[in-house]
Design a protein around this motif. Structure first.
Motif, PDB file in Angstrom:
ATOM      1  N   GLY A 340     -14.533  47.895  34.618  1.00  0.00           N
ATOM      2  CA  GLY A 340     -13.345  47.321  33.991  1.00  0.00           C
ATOM      3  C   GLY A 340     -13.541  46.967  32.702  1.00  0.00           C
ATOM      4  O   GLY A 340     -12.604  46.990  32.262  1.00  0.00           O
ATOM      5  N   VAL A 341     -14.008  46.877  32.508  1.00  0.00           N
ATOM      6  CA  VAL A 341     -14.436  45.803  31.729  1.00  0.00           C
ATOM      7  C   VAL A 341     -14.538  47.000  30.670  1.00  0.00           C
ATOM      8  O   VAL A 341     -14.289  47.242  29.173  1.00  0.00           O
ATOM      9  N   MET A 342     -15.240  48.479  30.584  1.00  0.00           N
ATOM     10  CA  MET A 342     -15.066  48.712  29.913  1.00  0.00           C
ATOM     11  C   MET A 342     -13.208  50.006  29.237  1.00  0.00           C
ATOM     12  O   MET A 342     -13.493  49.820  27.721  1.00  0.00           O
ATOM     13  N   VAL A 343     -12.942  49.685  30.414  1.00  0.00           N
ATOM     14  CA  VAL A 343     -11.740  50.872  30.410  1.00  0.00           C
ATOM     15  C   VAL A 343     -10.709  49.922  29.079  1.00  0.00           C
ATOM     16  O   VAL A 343      -9.704  50.017  28.243  1.00  0.00           O
ATOM     17  N   GLU A 344     -10.578  48.145  29.204  1.00  0.00           N
ATOM     18  CA  GLU A 344     -10.046  47.196  28.350  1.00  0.00           C
ATOM     19  C   GLU A 344     -10.780  47.676  27.558  1.00  0.00           C
ATOM     20  O   GLU A 344     -10.021  47.228  26.545  1.00  0.00           O
ATOM     21  N   ALA A 345     -12.204  47.658  27.785  1.00  0.00           N
ATOM     22  CA  ALA A 345     -12.714  47.517  25.905  1.00  0.00           C
ATOM     23  C   ALA A 345     -12.028  48.757  25.136  1.00  0.00           C
ATOM     24  O   ALA A 345     -11.822  48.241  24.076  1.00  0.00           O
ATOM     25  N   VAL A 346     -11.987  49.692  26.048  1.00  0.00           N
ATOM     26  CA  VAL A 346     -11.699  50.985  24.944  1.00  0.00           C
ATOM     27  C   VAL A 346     -10.244  50.666  24.684  1.00  0.00           C
ATOM     28  O   VAL A 346      -9.729  51.051  23.585  1.00  0.00           O
ATOM     29  N   ARG A 347      -9.105  50.434  25.371  1.00  0.00           N
ATOM     30  CA  ARG A 347      -8.058  50.496  25.043  1.00  0.00           C
ATOM     31  C   ARG A 347      -7.579  49.283  24.217  1.00  0.00           C
ATOM     32  O   ARG A 347      -6.873  49.570  23.367  1.00  0.00           O
ATOM     33  N   GLU A 348      -8.843  47.596  23.914  1.00  0.00           N
ATOM     34  CA  GLU A 348      -8.708  47.095  23.137  1.00  0.00           C
ATOM     35  C   GLU A 348      -8.921  47.746  21.628  1.00  0.00           C
ATOM     36  O   GLU A 348      -8.315  47.212  20.279  1.00  0.00           O
ATOM     37  N   LEU A 349     -10.160  48.415  22.032  1.00  0.00           N
ATOM     38  CA  LEU A 349     -11.028  48.501  20.032  1.00  0.00           C
ATOM     39  C   LEU A 349     -10.539  49.728  20.036  1.00  0.00           C
ATOM     40  O   LEU A 349     -11.086  49.812  18.737  1.00  0.00           O
ATOM     41  N   SER A 350     -10.183  49.937  20.432  1.00  0.00           N
ATOM     42  CA  SER A 350      -9.577  51.520  19.893  1.00  0.00           C
ATOM     43  C   SER A 350      -8.194  51.976  19.671  1.00  0.00           C
ATOM     44  O   SER A 350      -7.673  52.818  19.155  1.00  0.00           O
ATOM     45  N   GLN A 351      -6.858  50.822  19.912  1.00  0.00           N
ATOM     46  CA  GLN A 351      -5.664  50.339  19.183  1.00  0.00           C
ATOM     47  C   GLN A 351      -5.980  50.982  17.524  1.00  0.00           C
ATOM     48  O   GLN A 351      -7.117  50.530  16.912  1.00  0.00           O
ATOM     49  N   ARG A 352      -5.348  51.465  17.525  1.00  0.00           N
ATOM     50  CA  ARG A 352      -4.856  52.052  15.712  1.00  0.00           C
ATOM     51  C   ARG A 352      -4.228  51.245  14.968  1.00  0.00           C
ATOM     52  O   ARG A 352      -3.110  51.082  15.262  1.00  0.00           O
TER      53      ARG A 352
END
Length: 352
Positions: A340-352
């Motif tokens: 869950g931490v990984m998924v949310e980090a991807v969603r947050e850090l990859s915002q264009r």
């Protein structure tokens, strides 16, 4: 099956179209690291019963989507369904993995192998695909999959898993023509199988070449890539008015990404042994790339997981065509909260 797709980030990324962020899913995302999966697995009684019961396969396919903000579902099944449907007697022994009662060892064995009818002995897979697609109701795309011919052949000839692949490599060097016959028959079976998955509702396809990396460069081209090319050429590439993207993944195959891209596939899985910037350069941005966090990173702290996610995103760099994933399947003993931490980090850090 006609519900409008609410989240198409994964498909857009594979088509190298603009996305608001990097989509994320995980290989083996429905599996033993989830307590809810273990409960259903116990209810089923054994692994193959779980795979071959469409309602249960659907339930475990959806479990990770209910827990995490993932951008794709992948059919819960096994790569060895095709050899099983060929009559090789698949069974699972505790602590030893898959075994075949009737391995393929000679010409007579190869010649008697049927090309399975997906509407017959593999009907349970198609029923699972259609059930999952219906229950998703447009939530995210559904990925169908198969093992590559070479990878399937390793299990078929060895009679199970192997450390040295002595039997299948013995066939490769002593009777390459026979191995080619086996691989051709297996490739035709995979084409039929995957096209049936598309007809049942799969919106993307993935071919797992788990053991391609044990081959020499010349033998990889001849005995693995050649048959993945045959499959790519034979697949249904459009359904429901949309392109059906195809992803190839060869574990330990980073050195071959350029020739894999030549097949006409839409995306390539990349394991954690190769930097994504190097993978982009090697493929000249001709295909999307999927990966490639080391699965063991999920044993780290939440803080370290965020750091490693950022490293992967930075290694891909700006631009379209990245699907975040692990570099291989998630490990059994990973804490689900860490995913869950990984998924949310991807969603947050990859915002264009």
């Amino acid at each position: 099956m006609t519900a409008a797709l609410q989240n198409d980030l994964y498909l857009r990324a594979l088509n190298r179209e603009e996305t608001s962020r990097t989509p994320v899913w995980v290989m083996r995302q429905a599996g033993r690291y989830l307590p809810e999966y273990l409960k259903v697995r116990k209810q089923a009684g054994d692994f193959m019963t779980l795979c071959s019961t469409p309602d249960l396969a659907c339930e475990v396919t959806l479990q990770p989507l209910d827990r995490f903000n993932l951008d794709a579902a992948i059919l819960f099944s096994d790569i060895l369904t095709i050899p099983d449907a060929m009559g090789l007697g698949l069974h699972f022994e505790t602590g030893e993995g898959p075994k075949f009662s009737n391995p393929v060892r000679n010409r007579a064995d190869v010649e008697k192998l049927p090309i399975p009818d997906p509407d017959d002995k593999l009907r349970y897979v198609m029923d699972a695909v259609s059930t999952i697609r219906r229950e998703l109701n447009g939530r995210v795309p559904l990925i169908g999959f198969s093992g590559s011919p070479w990878t399937l052949a390793t299990y078929m000839v060895e009679g199970g898993g192997s450390k040295d692949f002595s039997k299948v490599k013995g066939m490769l060097f002593s009777d390459p023509a026979l191995l080619h016959e086996l691989l051709d028959k297996t490739a035709k079976s995979v084409i039929s199988y995957l096209n049936a998955q598309v007809a049942a509702g799969a919106q993307s396809l993935m071919i797992f070449d788990t053991w391609g990396g044990v081959l020499s460069p010349a033998n990889y081209r001849e005995f693995s890539l050649r048959y993945m090319q045959q499959i790519v050429d034979g697949l249904t590439r459009e359904a429901d008015g949309r392109k059906v993207p195809v992803v190839l993944f060869t574990k330990n195959g980073g050195q071959w990404l350029d020739i894999m891209a030549d097949t006409g596939c839409d995306g390539l899985g990349v394991d954690w042994t190769m930097n994504l910037a190097d993978a982009r350069a090697k493929t000249a941005d001709r295909v999307a790339l999927q990966g490639n966090l080391d699965p063991s990173a999920l044993y780290g702290s939440p803080e370290s997981i965020r750091v490693e996610v950022k490293k992967v995103l930075d290694s891909y760099g700006p631009g379209t065509g990245h699907v975040f994933n692990l570099g291989h399947g998630i490990h059994q003993f990973v804490n689900p909260e860490h995913l869950g931490v990984m998924v949310e980090a991807v969603r947050e850090l990859s915002q264009r």
